[in-house]
Design an enzyme around this catalytic site. Structure first.
Site, PDB file in Angstrom:
ATOM      1  N   GLU A 115       0.839  -1.204   0.000  1.00  0.00           N
ATOM      2  CA  GLU A 115       0.000   0.000   0.000  1.00  0.00           C
ATOM      3  C   GLU A 115       0.873   1.253   0.000  1.00  0.00           C
ATOM      4  OE1 GLU A 115      -2.411  -0.341   3.564  1.00  0.00           O
ATOM      5  OE2 GLU A 115      -2.612  -2.501   3.269  1.00  0.00           O
ATOM      6  N   LYS A 117       1.989   4.745   1.592  1.00  0.00           N
ATOM      7  CA  LYS A 117       1.877   5.301   2.942  1.00  0.00           C
ATOM      8  C   LYS A 117       1.315   6.713   2.814  1.00  0.00           C
ATOM      9  CE  LYS A 117       4.090   5.433   7.404  1.00  0.00           C
ATOM     10  NZ  LYS A 117       3.637   6.715   7.890  1.00  0.00           N
ATOM     11  N   TYR A 225      -9.043   6.960   2.871  1.00  0.00           N
ATOM     12  CA  TYR A 225      -8.846   5.607   2.360  1.00  0.00           C
ATOM     13  C   TYR A 225      -8.735   4.646   3.542  1.00  0.00           C
ATOM     14  CZ  TYR A 225      -7.850   7.052  -2.471  1.00  0.00           C
ATOM     15  OH  TYR A 225      -7.943   7.545  -3.737  1.00  0.00           O
ATOM     16  N   LYS A 324      10.026   3.763   3.706  1.00  0.00           N
ATOM     17  CA  LYS A 324       9.805   5.192   3.459  1.00  0.00           C
ATOM     18  C   LYS A 324      10.668   5.742   2.324  1.00  0.00           C
ATOM     19  CE  LYS A 324       8.626   7.810   6.751  1.00  0.00           C
ATOM     20  NZ  LYS A 324       8.035   8.216   8.001  1.00  0.00           N
ATOM     21  N   CYS A 442      23.490  46.795 -17.965  1.00  0.00           N
ATOM     22  CA  CYS A 442      23.843  45.961 -16.813  1.00  0.00           C
ATOM     23  C   CYS A 442      24.383  44.626 -17.325  1.00  0.00           C
ATOM     24  CB  CYS A 442      22.603  45.746 -15.946  1.00  0.00           C
ATOM     25  SG  CYS A 442      22.878  44.564 -14.616  1.00  0.00           S
TER      26      CYS A 442
END
Ligand code: IVH
Length: 683
Positions: A115, A117, A225, A324, A442
C-alpha cells in the site's frame, strides 16, 4: 403528499444519493451528472427541513456540519491503534524479510499486501449495525479524540454501510488526508485573504479535522482511504473477526470496499517478497502524479494467520513495515542571502544554505523570490530553516525555526543599488519585485538576455551554453545578441577551455540558428512577459515582424492572451532606439523565417478547440505538434482546465493527465494525434 409518501420519498432519495456517492467516491465511476445529484439533494433537504423528525441517520444531507462543540470528548479504542516501524533502504528492508521468515520458521515465499503510505491522519470509524456511530483520532494509540461530527462531513465516508448480515460492531481504520489540489486551493485562498497558510497537506488535514466547528471541516474537502480493521464482533465484546472475515489482509480491504468505504487504488497483492522492491520503486516513480501526498509504502504480511503468529513489539506490528521514501523536508542553516539579477532586471534574493540532502538531492541554494516572501517567512540570516524539495520541483524554504534563532541572526537587507552594475534600483508600484534600472547596460541583464536568446525554445543555438555566454560577455567579445553573429572562429577558439572543435561547433550552431520561425524570433527578443504562447499568437495574428514592431497598444490588445500590460511592454520595447538597433543588426545578419500562410476559416477545422500537450512525444517534438495544431486553428494551452477539449498525452505523462482524467477531458495518444494531423493533411 401523505405522511407515508413523504417517508417513502425520503428513503428513496437517501438511498439513491448514497448509491451515487458510493459509485463516485468508492468505485470511481460516476453514474449521474452533478446537476442531477444536486437536484435530488435539494429535494431531500427541502423535505427534511419541512419534516425534521423524518430525517434519517444515514442522510447524505448531513455532510455540511452541525453545531460547534466546546471540546472533544475522549474515546478509548477497543483495540489499540498501532504505529509502524520504518525502513529507509533495500538493506534494511531485506533484514526485515529475514526476521519475518525466521520468526515464521519458513523458507517459502511470503505474500504481501502493498500500500502507499498516505500522509494524513489515522482515524478509527465505528459502525454499529451498519451505522457510523463514532469516529476517533489515534491519539496516543489507546485513547483518542471523538471527532465523529467532523468525520460525518467527509463526503466519501458512508454514514451507513452497504450490505446485510453485518457484524454488530465493525471498526474500519484508515487515513484522512487532503488531496493535493484541495490543499493548493485552500492555501491560495488563504494567501488572497492574508491568512496563514498550511505548510503541507498533512498539516492542513490535521488542522481541518481538529475543528470544534464541523462546518469548517465540511468546507475543507478531506478524503479517506481505508487500510485496515479494528474491532469486529458483537456488542458484548466478543471478537468475531476470524468467523466473518477472510484470512487475507488484501481480501479484508476489498471486503471493506464492498461495504462502501474507499480503498486506495494503488493497493496491490504481491505474491512474494521479491515483488516488494519493484512496488516501492513504481510508487516512488508515480509519486508526483498521484493526486495525494505519500511518504513511502507500507508492506503488510497478507496472511492473517501469519500476522497472528508474528505478533507485535511495543507499539508496532512485526508483520508490517513502512518502507519510506527519502525525506522531502529537512532542516538546515541559512548561511547567507545573495542577490541575483535576471534578464529583465529583477533582483532575486537567493538563500545560500548549509548543504542538506533532501528529496533525493543535495540542496545548497533556494530562491526566496522577493521581499514579500521574506516578510511572510519572517526569516533571518543564521536561522535554522525547513527546506522542502518535492519531486522535480525546485527547493523552497518553508519556514524558520524561530526557537533555534541564534543571538547574532541578521536581517536580510535588500541592496539599494544593483549588485552587478551599481545602477539605481526601483520597485514599481503594485509589483513585488525590485528591479535594476540599468537595462542592457547591466552586465547581468546582458548575459541573461543572450542566454535567453540562444535557448532551445528561442533561437536554439547549438554549442552555446550558459557558461560560454558568460565567458564571451566577460571577455567583452559580445554585448548584445546581435554581436553573436559577428563572432569568428579564431576569436572563440582563443577563449579558455575552448578548442578549435568547439569553436567550429558554435559558429556552425549560430549559422544554423538563423533559419527560424517568426514566433521563435519574437520570443527570443525577451520582451517582458512575452512567453512562447504570446509570441506565437503575435506571429499568427500579425504575420510579419514589421507589423508587430509598429503595432499600437490598441492593435496588440486584439491578440489572443495579450492584455494591456503585455501590450505596453511590447510597445515600450520597440520604442527604445537601442533595441531597434539590435533587432536591425540581427535581421541584417541573415536571420530569416518562412512567411506564414493565411488560412481561411474552412481550412481551420480545429478552430475553437483547445489542446494541451503533455509527456514526451517520441515521433515529433512538442513544438512541432503545437505548430501543426495551431496551423489547423486550434488553441494550444499550457495547463489543463475545464475549458480544455483534448489532452495529448505522450510517455511519462504526469499530473496534467491525472487532472484531465478527473475533469473528464478527452485524452489522445501520440498515435491519435498523428492520425488527426494526417487526416487534415498536415503530416
Ligand atoms: S497501517 C497496524 N497502512 O502511518 C498498522 N498505516 O506510521 C497500523 N499510514 O498511524 C497502520 N498509510 O496514520 C497503515 N497504508 C497504511 C498507511 C498507514 C499511512 C499512517 C497511519 C499510521 C502511521 C504509522
Amino acid at each position: 403528499m401523505s405522511d407515508q409518501a413523504i417517508i417513502d420519498r425520503i428513503e428513496t432519495l437517501t438511498n439513491l444519493l448514497n448509491d451515487y456517492n458510493y459509485q463516485y467516491y468508492v468505485l470511481d465511476e460516476p453514474t449521474v451528472p452533478d446537476i442531477e445529484y444536486d437536484r435530488l439533494m435539494r429535494e431531500l433537504t427541502a423535505l427534511e427541513n419541512e419534516h425534521p423528525a423524518l430525517k434519517r441517520a444515514d442522510s447524505p444531507s448531513q455532510k455540511v456540519g452541525g453545531e460547534a462543540l466546546k471540546a472533544f470528548s475522549q474515546v478509548t479504542h477497543q483495540i489499540p491503534m498501532l504505529s509502524l516501524d520504518n525502513v529507509f533502504d533495500q538493506q534494511e528492508w531485506q533484514a526485515f524479510i529475514k526476521r519475518v521468515k525466521e520468526r515464521l520458521k519458513t523458507s517459502t515465499q511470503i505474500a504481501f499486501c502493498a500500500e502507499p503510505k498516505l500522509d494524513g491522519l489515522a482515524v478509527s470509524l465505528r459502525y454499529q449495525d451498519g451505522i457510523l456511530v463514532q469516529a476517533a483520532t489515534r491519539g496516543d494509540g489507546s485513547v483518542g479524540e471523538n471527532i465523529t461530527e467532523n468525520i460525518r462531513t467527509i463526503k466519501s465516508i458512508p454514514l451507513k454501510l452497504r450490505g446485510d448480515n453485518l457484524p454488530e460492531v465493525l471498526e474500519v481504520r484508515g487515513e484522512v488526508f487532503m488531496p493535493k489540489a484541495s490543499f493548493e486551493a485552500l492555501n491560495a485562498n488563504a494567501v488572497k485573504k492574508g491568512e496563514k497558510v498550511f505548510a503541507n497537506p498533512r498539516n492542513a488535514a490535521a488542522g481541518s479535522l481538529r475543528q470544534l466547528d464541523s462546518k469548517i471541516t465540511a468546507s475543507r474537502n478531506l478524503a479517506f482511504y481505508a487500510y485496515g480493521l479494528g474491532f469486529v464482533g458483537d456488542l458484548d465484546g466478543n471478537d468475531l473477526s476470524e468467523d466473518v472475515l477472510p484470512n487475507s489482509h488484501y481480501q479484508r480491504l476489498t471486503l471493506v470496499k464492498s461495504l462502501g468505504l474507499p480503498m486506495c487504488p494503488e493497493v496491490k497483492l504481491l505474491q512474494n517478497e521479491d515483488e516488494c522492491q519493484a512496488f516501492y520503486q513504481s510508487i516512488l516513480d508515480a509519486r508526483d502524479a498521484l493526486p495525494y501526498e505519500i511518504d513511502g509504502t507500507v508492506l503488510k504480511v497478507d496472511s492473517i494467520e501469519q500476522q497472528k503468529s508474528l505478533g507485535f513489539v511495543a507499539k508496532a506490528p512485526r508483520w508490517a513495515m513502512a518502507y519510506k521514501f527519502p525525506a522531502q523536508e529537512e532542516l538546515t542553516i541559512l548561511e547567507d542571502v545573495e542577490f541575483q539579477v535576471g534578464r529583465t532586471g529583477a533582483i532575486t534574493p537567493v538563500a545560500r544554505l548549509k548543504p542538506v540532502y533532501v528529496g533525493g538531492v543535495t540542496v545548497s541554494n533556494a530562491t526566496l523570490h522577493n521581499q514579500d516572501e521574506i516578510n511572510r517567512l519572517g526569516i533571518k540570516i543564521g536561522d535554522t530553516v525547513t527546506i522542502r524539495r518535492a519531486g522535480d520541483v525546485i527547493p523552497q524554504v518553508v519556514n524558520a525555526v524561530v526557537a533555534k534563532r541564534p543571538d547574532n541572526a541578521r536581517d536580510i537587507v535588500f541592496p539599494s543599488t544593483c549588485p552587478v552594475c551599481d545602477s539605481a534600483v526601483e520597485r514599481p508600484e503594485n509589483e513585488a519585485v525590485l528591479r535594476c534600472t540599468g537595462g542592457l547596460f547591466c552586465g547581468a541583464q546582458q548575459k541573461e538576455a543572450i542566454k535567453h536568446f540562444a535557448s532551445r525554445k528561442a533561437m536554439d543555438v547549438d554549442g552555446l551554453g550558459d557558461k560560454l555566454v558568460e565567458q564571451l560577455v566577460d571577455e567583452k567579445l559580445i554585448k548584445h545578441a546581435a554581436d553573436l553573429y559577428q563572432l569568428t572562429e579564431i576569436q572563440v577558439s582563443t577563449l579558455e577551455r575552448m578548442g578549435q572543435k568547439s569553436a567550429q561547433k558554435l559558429i556552425r550552431g549560430l549559422d544554423e540558428s538563423k533559419s527560424t520561425t517568426l514566433a521563435k524570433f519574437i520570443y527570443a527578443l525577451g520582451i517582458r512577459e512575452v512567453g512562447e504562447t504570446t509570441a506565437s499568437n503575435l506571429a499568427q495574428h500579425f504575420l510579419t515582424f514589421e507589423a508587430i514592431r509598429h503595432a499600437s497598444t490598441e492593435q496588440l490588445i486584439e491578440v489572443n492572451d495579450v492584455g494591456s500590460v503585455v501590450a505596453k511592454n511590447i510597445v515600450s520595447f520597440f520604442a527604445q532606439v537601442h533595441n531597434n538597433e539590435v533587432v536591425d543588426a540581427l535581421l541584417a545578419s541573415g536571420i530569416h523565417w518562412p512567411s506564414i500562410e493565411v488560412k481561411s476559416a474552412d481550412e481551420q477545422p480545429l478552430a475553437d478547440l483547445t489542446y494541451v500537450l503533455t509527456g514526451t512525444l517520441s515521433q515529433m517534438g512538442r513544438n512541432d505538434a503545437k505548430a501543426h495544431l495551431q496551423s489547423l486553428g486550434a488553441k494550444v494551452s499550457g495547463s489543463v482546465s475545464a475549458k480544455t477539449d483534448y489532452l495529448v498525452a505522450g510517455e511519462k505523462a504526469g499530473s496534467k493527465l491525472t487532472k484531465a482524467q478527473s475533469l473528464g477531458v478527452k485524452v489522445l495518444s501520440e498515435d491519435d494525434l498523428i492520425a488527426l494531423l494526417k487526416a487534415h493533411q498536415v503530416l
